[in-house]
Scaffold this motif. Structure first.
Motif, PDB file in Angstrom:
ATOM      1  N   ARG A 123     -49.182  -1.329  18.626  1.00 28.23           N
ATOM      2  CA  ARG A 123     -48.782   0.053  18.940  1.00 28.23           C
ATOM      3  C   ARG A 123     -48.355   0.776  17.663  1.00 28.23           C
ATOM      4  O   ARG A 123     -48.728   1.922  17.437  1.00 28.23           O
ATOM      5  CB  ARG A 123     -47.656   0.039  19.982  1.00 28.23           C
ATOM      6  N   GLU A 141     -53.888   1.903  26.786  1.00 30.65           N
ATOM      7  CA  GLU A 141     -54.843   0.816  26.547  1.00 30.65           C
ATOM      8  C   GLU A 141     -55.943   0.878  27.608  1.00 30.65           C
ATOM      9  O   GLU A 141     -55.669   0.665  28.787  1.00 30.65           O
ATOM     10  CB  GLU A 141     -54.126  -0.533  26.603  1.00 30.65           C
ATOM     11  N   LYS A 325     -40.405  -1.625  21.911  1.00 34.79           N
ATOM     12  CA  LYS A 325     -40.934  -2.102  20.627  1.00 34.79           C
ATOM     13  C   LYS A 325     -39.761  -2.362  19.697  1.00 34.79           C
ATOM     14  O   LYS A 325     -39.008  -1.425  19.351  1.00 34.79           O
ATOM     15  CB  LYS A 325     -41.869  -1.054  19.997  1.00 34.79           C
TER      16      LYS A 325
END
Ligand SMILES: Nc1ncnc2c1ncn2[C@@H]1O[C@H](COP(=O)(O)OS(=O)(=O)O)[C@@H](OP(=O)(O)O)[C@H]1O
Length: 362
Positions: A123, A141, A325
């Protein structure tokens, strides 16, 4: 006599006015047509499926066994683009493809795909690339080459953002790297596809993968319970996806049956964190792009512990990736980590040999 002169003058004037009118009318028609075309309406005409590979005009490209002739170059005007925003960069939630109307350019198959690896930093790489004016990428995605292949290539192409002739189209779906059928399928779209693999120490990657599953299923057994088939004998459970994905050499072997090594770029997930500009330099070179994304685009956010973008696309404010993340990982006992390192070592060495690149995980 005077009257006929006046009549002739009137007729001449009338003719002049008529021709002026017809010029004006033609111009209106022309401008209307141009306006419609620039807004993409001309594109609704049926078009063959072709590979947008500018350096290979008139080449025949295979699409699932069928040969299709590439048709010329695309007509597109250089008008600035409004890009899709990935929600992931804002909130950390699974990305929702917020498509802002952009009717310029055409939808092309991706010329480059980030095929893996899950939790490698895919990412971050895609968001960093999207700063580049010559990159157009899908925010979410697509999972075409693994889950939705039966929907067909046209379905896939339709997911792509519109792009200009000078721009490249990209997508990222990390599960392609471990999907047995994916290389053959990508090849049947275009043998020229550039393949990017972001790799990360398989032990940290496995823990990152486990951490993600844990957030979705808090009652999950411990990492060590899942990692070992037999804890006393220290037998690693290769059938657990968190372990299996990290055997990079095995997955790469499958891809190399279809694509030459020159078609791949291996990005270090670790260096993407410690030196994002350096790694982005390599990526841009590989994609044949001007080095636009440089160190001036990044700053290290101490609170997040990761590099963030000073000015991501479509925004004037600095931005980090979302909460999903860069999550904190659970503490794993050191003997478990040692066993995992021993397990991965031969595969890592093989991977270094295959790629001629030592990623320094051992
Ligand atoms: N700049 C920046 N900001 C935040 N996170 C970063 C960044 N660069 C790399 N990483 C690492 O990316 C890891 C997630 O990898 P992916 O994006 O490939 O995950 S996924 O497969 O799409 O779910 C993520 O893993 P975790 O740390 O386990 O959350 C990060 O370590």
């Amino acid at each position: 006599m005077g009257c006929s002169k006046w009549r002739a003058a009137f007729n001449f004037g009338h003719l002049k006015a008529q021709s002026k009118l017809s010029v004006l009318f033609t111009m209106i028609i022309l401008f209307t047509y141009l306006f419609y075309c620039l807004n993409g309406f001309c594109e609704s005409l049926p078009r063959p499926v072709y590979d947008h590979h500018t350096s290979l005009p008139n080449e025949f490209i295979l699409h699932d066994g069928q040969q299709t002739e590439q048709v010329g170059v695309h007509n597109a005007s250089p008008i600035s683009l409004v890009r899709e925003q990935s929600s992931e960069i804002k909130s950390g939630a699974p990305s929702i493809n917020i498509s802002i109307a952009n009717n310029f350019g055409i939808k092309s198959f991706p010329q480059a795909i980030i095929i893996g690896v899950k939790k490698g930093g895919t990412r971050a790489l895609l968001e960093f690339l999207r700063i580049h004016p010559d990159v157009r990428a899908v925010g979410s995605e697509p999972h075409f080459f693994d889950r939705f292949y039966d929907k067909g290539l046209e379905w896939y192409r339709n997911l792509m953002p519109r792009s200009m002739e000078s721009q490249i189209t990209m997508e990222k779906t990390p599960s392609y790297f471990i999907t047995k059928e994916a290389p053959r399928r990508v090849l049947s779209m275009s043998r020229h596809t550039k393949l990017i693999v972001v790799v990360r120490d398989p032990v940290t990657r496995a823990i990152s993968d486990y951490t993600q599953t844990l957030t979705k299923s808090p009652g999950l057994p411990s990492f060590q319970n899942l990692a070992f088939r037999n804890a006393t004998q220290g037998l690693i459970d290769r059938s657990w996806s968190a372990i299996r994905i990290g055997i990079y050499a095995k997955h790469l072997e499958n891809w190399l049956r279809y694509f030459p090594l020159s078609r791949f770029l291996f990005v270090s997930g670790e260096r993407l964190v410690t030196d994002p500009a350096g790694e982005m330099g390599r990526v841009q070179d590989f994609l044949g792009l001007k080095r636009v994304v440089t160190d001036k685009h990044f700053y290290f956010n101490q609170t997040k512990g990761f590099p963030c973008l000073k000015k991501p696309e479509g925004s004037s404010r600095p931005r980090c990736l979302g909460k999903s993340k860069g999550r904190p990982h659970p503490q794993i006992p050191s003997e478990v980590l040692l066993k995992l390192r021993d397990f991965y070592r031969p595969f890592n060495l093989k991977f270094y040999q295959m790629t001629s690149h030592n990623f320094g995980w051992d």
